[in-house]
Design a protein around this motif. Structure first.
Motif, short mmCIF file in Angstrom:
data_model
loop_
_atom_site.label_atom_id
_atom_site.label_comp_id
_atom_site.label_asym_id
_atom_site.label_seq_id
_atom_site.Cartn_x
_atom_site.Cartn_y
_atom_site.Cartn_z
N ALA A 81 0.45 -1.35 0.09
CA ALA A 81 -0.10 -0.07 -0.35
C ALA A 81 1.27 1.39 -0.57
O ALA A 81 0.61 1.81 -0.45
CB ALA A 81 -1.47 -0.11 1.58
N PHE A 82 1.78 0.90 0.48
CA PHE A 82 2.69 2.43 0.87
C PHE A 82 3.16 2.36 -0.32
O PHE A 82 3.40 3.64 -0.92
CB PHE A 82 4.17 1.97 1.64
CG PHE A 82 4.67 3.65 2.18
CD1 PHE A 82 4.92 4.88 2.26
CD2 PHE A 82 6.11 2.99 1.75
CE1 PHE A 82 5.68 5.63 2.34
CE2 PHE A 82 7.16 4.35 1.49
CZ PHE A 82 6.31 5.02 2.23
N LEU A 83 4.33 1.85 -1.20
CA LEU A 83 4.65 1.26 -2.36
C LEU A 83 3.97 1.94 -3.17
O LEU A 83 4.14 2.95 -4.25
CB LEU A 83 5.27 0.76 -2.73
CG LEU A 83 6.55 0.03 -1.50
CD1 LEU A 83 6.91 -1.09 -1.96
CD2 LEU A 83 7.86 0.34 -1.79
N LEU A 84 2.77 1.69 -3.45
CA LEU A 84 1.62 2.28 -4.26
C LEU A 84 1.53 3.82 -4.53
O LEU A 84 1.37 4.75 -5.15
CB LEU A 84 0.56 1.94 -4.51
CG LEU A 84 0.46 0.05 -4.76
CD1 LEU A 84 -0.90 -1.07 -4.54
CD2 LEU A 84 0.52 0.08 -6.41
N PHE A 85 0.92 4.28 -3.30
CA PHE A 85 0.72 5.75 -3.05
C PHE A 85 2.07 6.95 -3.53
O PHE A 85 1.99 7.34 -4.28
CB PHE A 85 0.77 5.52 -1.93
CG PHE A 85 0.55 7.16 -0.86
CD1 PHE A 85 -0.10 8.18 -1.76
CD2 PHE A 85 1.54 8.04 -0.33
CE1 PHE A 85 -0.58 9.44 -0.79
CE2 PHE A 85 1.60 9.10 -0.24
CZ PHE A 85 0.16 9.72 -0.21
N TYR A 86 3.09 6.05 -2.59
CA TYR A 86 4.37 6.91 -3.50
C TYR A 86 4.74 7.26 -4.77
O TYR A 86 5.31 7.60 -5.10
CB TYR A 86 5.67 6.46 -2.27
CG TYR A 86 7.04 7.45 -2.33
CD1 TYR A 86 6.90 7.82 -1.37
CD2 TYR A 86 7.65 7.24 -3.43
CE1 TYR A 86 8.15 9.35 -0.74
CE2 TYR A 86 8.65 8.45 -3.09
CZ TYR A 86 8.78 9.45 -1.72
OH TYR A 86 10.18 10.53 -1.91
N GLY A 87 4.89 5.58 -5.40
CA GLY A 87 4.22 5.61 -7.53
C GLY A 87 3.70 6.17 -7.66
O GLY A 87 4.30 6.56 -8.79
N PHE A 88 2.80 6.38 -7.04
CA PHE A 88 1.56 7.63 -7.17
C PHE A 88 2.00 8.82 -7.43
O PHE A 88 2.14 9.95 -8.99
CB PHE A 88 0.00 7.31 -7.10
CG PHE A 88 -0.41 8.03 -7.45
CD1 PHE A 88 -1.53 8.14 -9.02
CD2 PHE A 88 -0.60 9.15 -6.66
CE1 PHE A 88 -2.39 9.47 -9.03
CE2 PHE A 88 -2.32 10.39 -6.22
CZ PHE A 88 -2.39 10.11 -7.66
N ARG A 89 3.28 8.89 -6.43
CA ARG A 89 3.38 10.70 -5.88
C ARG A 89 4.16 10.81 -7.05
O ARG A 89 4.28 11.44 -7.75
CB ARG A 89 3.78 10.80 -4.85
CG ARG A 89 2.69 10.97 -3.86
CD ARG A 89 3.58 10.89 -2.83
NE ARG A 89 4.14 12.55 -2.29
CZ ARG A 89 4.78 12.46 -1.44
NH1 ARG A 89 4.77 11.88 -0.66
NH2 ARG A 89 5.66 13.46 -1.21
N SER A 90 5.28 10.14 -7.89
CA SER A 90 6.30 9.58 -8.22
C SER A 90 5.67 10.48 -9.54
O SER A 90 6.57 10.93 -10.87
CB SER A 90 7.41 8.72 -8.28
OG SER A 90 7.83 8.75 -6.79
N PHE A 91 4.65 9.22 -9.90
CA PHE A 91 4.07 9.19 -11.68
C PHE A 91 3.23 10.61 -12.16
O PHE A 91 3.49 11.59 -12.86
CB PHE A 91 2.78 7.83 -11.75
CG PHE A 91 3.63 7.07 -12.44
CD1 PHE A 91 5.13 7.11 -12.70
CD2 PHE A 91 3.66 5.65 -11.29
CE1 PHE A 91 5.67 6.28 -13.14
CE2 PHE A 91 4.21 4.80 -11.35
CZ PHE A 91 4.83 4.35 -12.95
N ARG A 92 3.25 11.65 -10.74
CA ARG A 92 2.44 12.50 -10.60
C ARG A 92 3.28 13.79 -10.63
O ARG A 92 3.19 14.47 -11.98
CB ARG A 92 1.27 12.83 -9.56
CG ARG A 92 1.01 14.13 -9.56
CD ARG A 92 -0.23 14.11 -8.23
NE ARG A 92 1.17 13.98 -7.37
CZ ARG A 92 0.57 14.99 -5.98
NH1 ARG A 92 -1.26 14.43 -5.68
NH2 ARG A 92 0.90 14.56 -4.55
#
Length: 209
Positions: A81-92
């Protein structure tokens, strides 16, 4: 003295082989080094977390973790869950960040507390960390007795210390490249891919095959 030195070297080589890989924690350390934001705190805290985990592994926690599946499941889903959230921030950031290193550094100052929380999350919410640092190093350390086991653990700790500080401070050599917005977009895109790749691998491993 020779057996102690051998244990030290073997611990260092094992620790280095486990830690020198493209992962969520290393990607975060690299980014902090490039932005020159709380570099020492980032490297020191990553090292401290590794030292604690190595001590726990050598002390026998690895055996306990493998015997309680619920702990592994909690770590797996929490880390994913944490990695999905941080990955989303990076893509954004790929689509929102149009600033180079100098402008970005002045525009977005990260608080120390946020950095500490991020380091702790990257260091402790990834089940692979426990499998590598606690279980693997812990199990291999059982081949050593007494003071040799202590030297083996010190060797593994030295590998973490050397790697994190080298990565964090060595990133400054890449600073000229990251004065261009495109370089940041590429890095953020790669970091997002790494985060999501690890997250999906954790989710995949949680289901029976």
């Amino acid at each position: 003295m020779q057996p102690l030195f051998t244990a030290l070297v073997q611990g260092f080589l094992l620790g280095a082989s486990l830690i020198i890989a493209i992962g969520a924690q290393n990607a975060f350390v690299l980014r902090q080094g490039l932005k020159r934001q709380h570099v020492f705190i980032t490297a020191a805290l990553c090292t401290l977390c590794d030292i604690i985990l190595i001590l726990l592994g050598v002390g026998g926690l690895g055996t306990l973790i493998t015997s309680i599946p619920i702990l592994s499941m909690i770590a797996t889903w929490g880390g994913a869950a944490f990695l999905l959230f941080y990955g989303f921030r990076s893509f954004r950031s790929v689509f929102q960040n149009n600033e180079g290193l100098e402008m970005g550094k002045a525009a977005a100052v990260v608080r120390v507390r946020d950095t500490v929380l991020a380091v702790l999350a990257f260091s402790l919410l990834n089940p692979h960390v426990y499998l590598d640092t606690v279980v693997l190093i812990g199990s291999i350390s059982t081949h050593y007795q007494g003071i040799q086991r202590a030297w083996f653990a010190v060797g593994a700790m030295c590998a973490s210390l050397s790697w994190f500080f080298s990565l964090a401070y060595g990133a400054a050599w890449l600073a000229p490249l990251f004065r261009r917005p495109l370089a940041w977009k590429i890095l953020d895109g790669l970091i997002g891919c790494v985060m999501w790749g690890i997250a999906f691998s954790l989710i995949w491993s949680a289901f029976p095959h």
